[in-house]
Each structure stands twice: as structure tokens, then as C-alpha cells.
Design an enzyme around this catalytic site. Sequence first.
Site, mmCIF file in Angstrom:
data_model
loop_
_atom_site.group_PDB
_atom_site.id
_atom_site.type_symbol
_atom_site.label_atom_id
_atom_site.label_comp_id
_atom_site.label_asym_id
_atom_site.label_seq_id
_atom_site.Cartn_x
_atom_site.Cartn_y
_atom_site.Cartn_z
ATOM 1 N N SER A 299 0.807 -1.224 0.000
ATOM 2 C CA SER A 299 0.000 0.000 0.000
ATOM 3 C C SER A 299 0.838 1.271 0.000
ATOM 4 C CB SER A 299 -0.927 0.015 1.230
ATOM 5 O OG SER A 299 -0.178 -0.105 2.434
ATOM 6 N N GLY B 116 -1.847 -4.334 1.468
ATOM 7 C CA GLY B 116 -1.928 -5.497 2.345
ATOM 8 C C GLY B 116 -0.949 -6.599 2.026
ATOM 9 N N ASN C 297 4.388 -4.916 5.871
ATOM 10 C CA ASN C 297 3.289 -5.680 6.461
ATOM 11 C C ASN C 297 3.793 -6.919 7.195
ATOM 12 O OD1 ASN C 297 1.002 -4.079 5.665
ATOM 13 N ND2 ASN C 297 1.342 -4.770 3.569
ATOM 14 N N ASP D 268 -4.002 7.719 9.747
ATOM 15 C CA ASP D 268 -3.603 6.464 10.388
ATOM 16 C C ASP D 268 -2.150 6.504 10.867
ATOM 17 O OD1 ASP D 268 -2.054 6.146 8.095
ATOM 18 O OD2 ASP D 268 -3.287 4.553 7.260
ATOM 19 N N HIS E 197 0.556 5.653 6.514
ATOM 20 C CA HIS E 197 0.632 5.787 5.066
ATOM 21 C C HIS E 197 0.888 7.242 4.675
ATOM 22 C CE1 HIS E 197 -1.698 2.021 5.506
ATOM 23 N NE2 HIS E 197 -1.037 1.666 4.409
#
Length: 229
Positions: free
Chosen positions: A54, A91, A119, A200, A203
Site C-alpha cells: 500500500s 496489504g 506488512n 492512520d 501511510h
Amino acid sequence: MSDDHMVLKKRHSSHLMSFRKLHFVAAVLSLLALMPVLPAKSTDPLTLVVFGDSLVAGYQLAPDEAFPAQLEQALQARGHNVKVINAGVSGDTSSAGLSRLDWSIGPDADAVLLELGANDALRGIPPANTRQNIDEMVRRLSERGVPVLVAGMLAPPNLGPEYAEDFNPIFQYVAEKYGALLYPFFLEGVALDPDLNLDDGMHPNARGVSVIVGNVLPSVEELLARAGS
């Protein structure tokens, strides 16, 4: 001197000149045949595939704000004839990336920027697994003759120093093993800065992506040089 003799002399002279011309043409053609034939310089753009998660896919960003789009714009502004392909999937772990590597990066790829592993760390996947997957991806691309820029990642502090000690060196190790290029930390200058990240905190926003592009640009230009730009 008789007229017949004059005619014969003119004909002989004409034949001699014709012979000399043919001999000259034959000599030129022989030289041309020995010269190497240089291929025409291609005007087709190089294809750079950005393969990752991402962080490069453009999570919650407009398509023209994502990393591949901003990178392409920056490279073209610097005179590079290049097309940047967004092969990021939100993801993805290194395992998921490995499973789609061969069909996501086609035979038209001239170079690859590999950004995976974030991740894995967020999920606490054993670093040995991540290392094996990153290694295998770079190995396959190297065997195909595709130059690679490995974008490194750092483990979150909450996972502890032992995890970081095993995880953080993965990217440098693999890059050195296969002679690939390394950009040590993809989020350099952006991580933990609220002005450069989405709500968040993980990102990058469009401004954050712009900072990443500016930082990584010299490494990408070196990658393109290896690909023949």
C-alpha cells in the site's frame, strides 16, 4: 589515323572507364559489407515496475498522487524516457508478493523497484521468512536480467530490539548478495511526521509521497542507468 582506328580507340577508352567505375563501386560495396550494422536507437520508453504494498499502491490517494505516478512525472521532468507501472497491492506481505511476482512483472519490465516487508513487520512475521521471500524475488529478477532497486524497511519499535536486529538488515543483505541497488529506508523523512502522513499515521499523504520521490530519485536514476536509459 583512320576513322576506324579512332572509333576503336574511343570504344577502348569507354570500356576502360566503365571497368574502373565498376571496380570502384565493387570496392565500396565490399567496404560497406565489412562495416558493423548499428541498430537504430529505440525511442520506446523504459518500463519501470514499482512492485510493493500500500505504500506504493496509493492507499487513499488519487491515482496521480500515488508514488508510481509522482515518480514517473519527476523522472520525465528530468529528461528520462520512462513509463512507471504501479504494481502495488495494499496489504501484501513479502509472501504474497512472491506468489504474484512472475505474472505481475512481465517480460516487458526493464527495471524493478521492490518495496515489500512493511506488512511482515506489522504482523510480526518471523524475519527469516521475510528474508527468504525477498531473497527469492531478487534472485528471480536477477536471473531474468532485470536490474532491481531494493527499498528497505525498518521494524516498528514496539516489536522490540531483537526483532529489529533480525529484520532491519534483510534488505541490505539481499541487495549485496545479488548486486542490486539499495535504498535503505523507503519512508525516510516521512515516517512519524503527521504533516506527511494520513490520519492512520502509517501511510504517506500526497505531500509525503512527494518527499519520498525526491529522496529516492537519485537511486532510481542509477537504476535506469543500469537498465540502459
